[in-house]
Design an enzyme around this catalytic site. Structure first.
Site, mmCIF file in Angstrom:
data_model
loop_
_atom_site.group_PDB
_atom_site.id
_atom_site.type_symbol
_atom_site.label_atom_id
_atom_site.label_comp_id
_atom_site.label_asym_id
_atom_site.label_seq_id
_atom_site.Cartn_x
_atom_site.Cartn_y
_atom_site.Cartn_z
ATOM 1 N N TYR A 253 -90.516 74.640 32.605
ATOM 2 C CA TYR A 253 -91.552 73.647 32.957
ATOM 3 C C TYR A 253 -92.919 74.315 33.031
ATOM 4 C CZ TYR A 253 -93.603 69.663 35.525
ATOM 5 O OH TYR A 253 -94.375 68.598 35.906
ATOM 6 N N SER B 34 -99.904 69.655 34.787
ATOM 7 C CA SER B 34 -99.371 69.774 36.145
ATOM 8 C C SER B 34 -100.101 70.923 36.814
ATOM 9 C CB SER B 34 -97.874 70.104 36.072
ATOM 10 O OG SER B 34 -97.371 70.529 37.316
HETATM 11 P P1 NAD Z 1 -90.938 60.006 35.737
HETATM 12 O O1 NAD Z 1 -89.571 60.580 35.601
HETATM 13 O O2 NAD Z 1 -91.196 58.877 36.661
HETATM 14 O O3 NAD Z 1 -91.488 59.550 34.328
HETATM 15 C C1 NAD Z 1 -91.234 60.250 33.162
HETATM 16 C C2 NAD Z 1 -91.335 59.273 32.023
HETATM 17 O O4 NAD Z 1 -91.030 59.972 30.817
HETATM 18 C C3 NAD Z 1 -90.346 58.109 32.122
HETATM 19 O O5 NAD Z 1 -90.933 56.948 31.566
HETATM 20 C C4 NAD Z 1 -89.191 58.593 31.248
HETATM 21 O O6 NAD Z 1 -88.403 57.541 30.743
HETATM 22 C C5 NAD Z 1 -89.988 59.275 30.154
HETATM 23 N N1 NAD Z 1 -89.217 60.209 29.365
HETATM 24 C C6 NAD Z 1 -88.389 61.200 29.783
HETATM 25 N N2 NAD Z 1 -87.859 61.821 28.719
HETATM 26 C C7 NAD Z 1 -88.373 61.210 27.621
HETATM 27 C C8 NAD Z 1 -88.196 61.390 26.224
HETATM 28 N N3 NAD Z 1 -87.381 62.333 25.726
HETATM 29 N N4 NAD Z 1 -88.861 60.567 25.380
HETATM 30 C C9 NAD Z 1 -89.679 59.600 25.865
HETATM 31 N N5 NAD Z 1 -89.884 59.382 27.170
HETATM 32 C C10 NAD Z 1 -89.221 60.183 28.031
HETATM 33 O O7 NAD Z 1 -91.853 61.266 36.055
HETATM 34 P P2 NAD Z 1 -93.383 61.439 36.474
HETATM 35 O O8 NAD Z 1 -93.382 62.221 37.715
HETATM 36 O O9 NAD Z 1 -94.128 60.157 36.391
HETATM 37 O O10 NAD Z 1 -93.837 62.421 35.304
HETATM 38 C C11 NAD Z 1 -94.775 62.087 34.314
HETATM 39 C C12 NAD Z 1 -95.481 63.341 33.871
HETATM 40 O O11 NAD Z 1 -96.222 63.875 34.959
HETATM 41 C C13 NAD Z 1 -94.540 64.447 33.402
HETATM 42 O O12 NAD Z 1 -95.087 65.097 32.269
HETATM 43 C C14 NAD Z 1 -94.507 65.389 34.594
HETATM 44 O O13 NAD Z 1 -94.234 66.703 34.204
HETATM 45 C C15 NAD Z 1 -95.920 65.231 35.095
HETATM 46 N N6 NAD Z 1 -96.125 65.638 36.486
HETATM 47 C C16 NAD Z 1 -95.467 65.027 37.508
HETATM 48 C C17 NAD Z 1 -95.701 65.432 38.816
HETATM 49 C C18 NAD Z 1 -95.038 64.789 39.997
HETATM 50 O O14 NAD Z 1 -95.186 65.319 41.105
HETATM 51 N N7 NAD Z 1 -94.351 63.685 39.842
HETATM 52 C C19 NAD Z 1 -96.580 66.477 39.061
HETATM 53 C C20 NAD Z 1 -97.229 67.086 38.005
HETATM 54 C C21 NAD Z 1 -96.981 66.646 36.709
#
Ligand code: NAD
Length: 256
Positions: free
Chosen positions: A151, A138
């Site tokens: 985080y 991130s």
């Molecule tokens: P999201 O909530 O849409 O997806 C998260 C996924 O992880 C889902 O499939 C959820 O079911 C799964 N998950 C959650 N807990 C879990 C567990 N204990 N075991 C297995 N699966 C689990 O979120 P996203 O925004 O797509 O996030 C994905 C990644 O990207 C994360 O690591 C997040 O930190 C990172 N990220 C997101 C953003 C953003 O702006 N959305 C920015 C930077 C980084």
């Protein structure tokens, strides 16, 4: 280009993981999905593609379930060639009030799970002479925000882990890199938009505008498709010598 390769994408039932999985499948990879979201809806994203799909419900906070998932991947689609450590959760709170169990869960899911998936797949990738490990960190792996201590710690840790493993694999055909997205409009961020709208008493659209204006100079969300294409690029021969890098895809956030 990725025909015959097996890609495991953790947390791929929604958001960024699903976008990356779809992009890898578009280029021919077979996919193991994982996550707690709507599995059937996620699978429908692949119906127009000629790829084999598997799904394992491992909780990324549980090392024994992670080991089961790797064994399942190997026995169904073959050894993991492309590992995308993407599962992640967030909790926003001042550190004095941060629930201990939330801290532990964030570190386990966002950081320690990547240690387990990596330790269980790297030797096989090395022995086959090719592999890709892509860690979805991130912008918070590079810079901080208040009230996100767990985080930020987990994502800085993931960027550090990426560099260390990249060095261990530097003379092999396995590359290890991190992708650092800024704001991407996924369920994880929609929760923060909802909290902002409630706290400020504004509409969804205004809450999104305020969220972007605070951090992301482009004033646009990064899309899951853009992140998917970056993951695909990291799997091409052009990226063979990109090792231990952390790619900002953040509309200029970390440049400030
Ligand atoms: P999201 O909530 O849409 O997806 C998260 C996924 O992880 C889902 O499939 C959820 O079911 C799964 N998950 C959650 N807990 C879990 C567990 N204990 N075991 C297995 N699966 C689990 O979120 P996203 O925004 O797509 O996030 C994905 C990644 O990207 C994360 O690591 C997040 O930190 C990172 N990220 C997101 C953003 C953003 O702006 N959305 C920015 C930077 C980084």
């Amino acid at each position: 280009m990725l025909t015959g390769k097996t890609a495991l994408v953790t947390g791929s039932t929604s958001g960024i993981g699903l976008g990356i999985a779809r992009a890898l499948a578009t280029h021919g990879a077979n996919i193991i999905l994982n996550g707690f979201g709507d599995v059937e809806a996620a699978k429908r994203e692949f119906v127009d593609l000629d790829c084999e799909l598997g799904y394992h419900p491992a909780d990324m906070g549980a090392p024994s379930q992670i080991a089961d998932m790797i064994a399942y991947a190997e026995s169904t689609l073959g050894p993991v060639d492309i590992l995308v450590n993407n599962a992640g959760i967030q909790h926003v709170s001042p550190v004095e009030d941060f629930p201990v169990e939330k801290w532990d869960a964030i570190l386990a899911i966002n950081l320690t799970s990547a240690f387990h998936t990596t330790r269980l797949t790297l030797a096989g990738m090395k022995s086959r002479g090719w592999g890709r490990i892509i860690n979805v960190a991130s912008t918070h792996g590079l810079v901080a925000s208040a009230n996100k201590s767990a985080y930020v710690a987990s994502k800085h840790g993931l960027v550090g882990f990426t560099k260390s493993v990249a060095l261990e694999a530097a003379t092999t055909g396995v590359t290890v890199n991190a992708i650092c997205p800024g704001w991407v409009l996924t369920p994880l961020v929609q929760k923060q938009v909802d909290a902002r709208a409630a706290a400020d008493g504004v509409s969804d659209a205004e809450a999104k505008r305020r969220l972007l204006a605070e951090k992301q100079p482009s004033l646009q969300f990064t899309t899951t498709a853009q992140l998917g294409e970056l993951a695909v690029f990291l799997c091409t021969p052009a990226a063979d010598n990109i090792r231990g890098a952390a790619f900002n895809v953040d509309g200029g956030w970390a440049a400030q």
